[in-house]
Design a protein around this motif. Structure first.
Motif, mmCIF file in Angstrom:
data_model
loop_
_atom_site.group_PDB
_atom_site.id
_atom_site.type_symbol
_atom_site.label_atom_id
_atom_site.label_comp_id
_atom_site.label_asym_id
_atom_site.label_seq_id
_atom_site.Cartn_x
_atom_site.Cartn_y
_atom_site.Cartn_z
ATOM 1 N N PRO A 206 -8.697 -16.809 30.467
ATOM 2 C CA PRO A 206 -7.915 -18.412 29.977
ATOM 3 C C PRO A 206 -7.066 -17.408 28.830
ATOM 4 C CG PRO A 206 -10.451 -17.565 28.474
ATOM 5 C CD PRO A 206 -10.096 -16.393 30.043
ATOM 6 N N GLY B 58 -5.841 -22.383 27.153
ATOM 7 C CA GLY B 58 -7.461 -22.400 26.955
ATOM 8 C C GLY B 58 -8.235 -22.232 28.316
ATOM 9 N N ASN C 261 -7.358 -21.163 32.743
ATOM 10 C CA ASN C 261 -6.303 -19.932 33.302
ATOM 11 C C ASN C 261 -5.663 -20.007 34.319
ATOM 12 O OD1 ASN C 261 -8.141 -20.217 35.603
ATOM 13 N ND2 ASN C 261 -9.328 -18.643 35.409
ATOM 14 N N TYR D 225 -10.583 -24.185 26.023
ATOM 15 C CA TYR D 225 -11.221 -23.621 25.910
ATOM 16 C C TYR D 225 -12.539 -23.527 25.276
ATOM 17 C CZ TYR D 225 -13.130 -18.339 24.381
ATOM 18 O OH TYR D 225 -13.366 -17.552 24.600
ATOM 19 N N ALA D 226 -12.769 -24.175 23.820
ATOM 20 C CA ALA D 226 -13.630 -24.349 23.308
ATOM 21 C C ALA D 226 -14.855 -25.546 24.344
ATOM 22 C CB ALA D 226 -13.815 -25.179 22.106
ATOM 23 N N ARG E 53 -15.216 -23.116 27.734
ATOM 24 C CA ARG E 53 -16.188 -22.120 27.757
ATOM 25 C C ARG E 53 -17.909 -21.687 28.057
ATOM 26 N NH1 ARG E 53 -15.941 -17.278 23.357
ATOM 27 N NH2 ARG E 53 -17.602 -15.780 24.182
ATOM 28 N N ASP E 54 -18.214 -21.259 28.835
ATOM 29 C CA ASP E 54 -19.238 -20.604 29.459
ATOM 30 C C ASP E 54 -19.692 -18.832 29.386
ATOM 31 O OD1 ASP E 54 -21.454 -19.748 31.101
ATOM 32 O OD2 ASP E 54 -20.680 -20.545 33.203
ATOM 33 N N ASN E 55 -20.378 -18.809 28.029
ATOM 34 C CA ASN E 55 -20.944 -17.710 28.083
ATOM 35 C C ASN E 55 -21.368 -16.273 29.306
ATOM 36 O OD1 ASN E 55 -19.978 -17.753 25.855
ATOM 37 N ND2 ASN E 55 -21.877 -18.579 25.150
ATOM 38 N N LYS F 20 -15.552 -13.761 31.251
ATOM 39 C CA LYS F 20 -14.046 -14.096 30.592
ATOM 40 C C LYS F 20 -13.636 -14.921 29.806
ATOM 41 C CE LYS F 20 -12.374 -18.307 33.198
ATOM 42 N NZ LYS F 20 -12.256 -19.016 34.100
ATOM 43 N N TYR F 21 -14.850 -15.168 28.928
ATOM 44 C CA TYR F 21 -14.596 -15.895 27.653
ATOM 45 C C TYR F 21 -14.069 -15.032 26.367
ATOM 46 C CZ TYR F 21 -14.019 -20.334 29.855
ATOM 47 O OH TYR F 21 -14.001 -21.139 31.336
ATOM 48 N N ASN F 22 -14.166 -13.997 26.808
ATOM 49 C CA ASN F 22 -14.189 -13.268 25.417
ATOM 50 C C ASN F 22 -12.258 -12.483 25.552
ATOM 51 O OD1 ASN F 22 -16.841 -12.967 24.930
ATOM 52 N ND2 ASN F 22 -17.717 -10.721 25.466
ATOM 53 N N LEU G 27 -8.727 -12.809 26.438
ATOM 54 C CA LEU G 27 -7.719 -14.341 26.538
ATOM 55 C C LEU G 27 -6.126 -14.220 27.540
ATOM 56 C CD1 LEU G 27 -7.583 -16.167 23.277
ATOM 57 C CD2 LEU G 27 -8.056 -16.717 24.463
#
Length: 310
Positions: free
Chosen positions: A200, A205, A207, A280-281, A284-286, A295-297, A299
């Motif tokens: 992202p 947020g 990509n 982003y928020a 966000r998919d952990n 992916k969301y760890n 930027l």
């Protein structure tokens, strides 16, 4: 008499290869390792278990389909132990290049003594168009085959190294690779760059792929979701995604559309597109992995073209 094995990038190309009557058996590599979690131990039980879980959850791939289409073909590859020469047929895009790395990593471990050569489609002559394998004429095809690139041990070790980095939990090590030109992979550098742009952006947020879909929706105003998908697939991009992959991304962006039939982006979608709001928020998919990295760890800083760890 040397025996030959061809490993291809997919079914449609395998069908074409069968019409050319080249010597050798054909194995079709049916995977899309550019998406979802990957383990570096290609072919291990945990590797296939991880892949099935991702494909089942996100693409509703059934166990029977996975066994029949992917695992049976992989087992067939395991049983082909006698070939002295192995020819890989892969394309320039991210989809193919990541699969190619995985296959080479497996071959490095399991077929140490075979001569491995590579045929990669992409640039032809002075054209800016990037060609898929199936776009080549039979004459171009046979010319590629006769002049295929025989990979050195260094090339194979390098492909395995890039694969290990792709499967690691930190893409920054992959970003720091700068020596692609020393090896026989003409399209790998561009594929790695395309991969890094799947994290992202700081700006909103989303990509690179998600931002492109939003922009196409806003500027082209397609008549339907199907038309949006068609427009995106018709664009030449470095990803090589199919309709199911782009379809899944469109679904994840649904809150940014006021309508998908006809396609219209919402007020929130316009704000995100203009960088005035950040998605982003919400996105966000952990559990979203790109290779070995969450992916969301991370930027992507577009202006510096660098990855940042959160």
């Amino acid at each position: 008499m040397k025996s030959l094995l061809h490993i291809t990038n997919g079914d449609s190309f395998t069908d074409r290869l069968n019409t050319l009557n080249l010597k050798g058996d054909i194995i079709t590599w049916r995977e899309m390792l550019c998406e979802g979690k990957t383990l570096s131990t290609v072919g291990s039980e945990s590797f296939w278990k991880t892949r099935f879980e991702f494909l089942n959850k996100n693409y509703k791939v059934s166990k029977s389909w996975f066994v029949e289409k992917t695992l049976k073909e992989y087992r067939s590859l395991c049983n082909h132990k006698q070939q002295d020469q192995i020819v890989l047929w892969f394309e320039y895009d991210l989809f193919c290049q990541i699969n190619m790395l995985a296959v080479l990593s497996w071959l490095k471990t399991h077929r140490r003594h075979a001569e491995i050569s590579l045929i990669c489609s992409g640039k032809e002559d002075d054209s800016e168009h990037m060609f898929a394998l199936n776009e080549l004429t039979n004459a171009q095809f046979l010319d590629r085959y006769e002049n295929r690139t025989v990979l050195s041990q260094d090339d194979i070790e390098y492909a395995d190294y890039v694969w290990q980095l792709y499967c690691s939990d930190n893409p920054i090590r992959l970003e720091n690779l700068t020596d692609f030109e020393n090896y026989s992979f003409d399209y790998l550098s561009a594929a790695v760059q395309a991969h890094l742009k799947r994290f992202p952006t700081i700006k909103n947020g989303l990509n690179k792929v998600e931002n492109t879909i939003l922009k196409v929706a806003a500027t082209e105003k397609p008549k339907s979701r199907h038309a949006l998908l068609g427009t995106i697939l018709a664009r030449q991009d470095p990803y090589g995604y199919g309709d199911s992959q782009y379809g899944r991304i469109i679904t994840s962006l649904k809150p940014l559309f006021s309508s998908l039939n006809p396609v219209r982006i919402s007020k929130k979608g316009k704000e995100v597109m203009d960088g005035k709001a950040n998605y982003y928020a919400l996105l966000r998919d952990n559990d979203a992995y790109l290779g070995g990295a969450l992916k969301y760890n991370f930027l992507y800083n577009e202006s510096a073209e660098r990855i940042l760890k959160l």
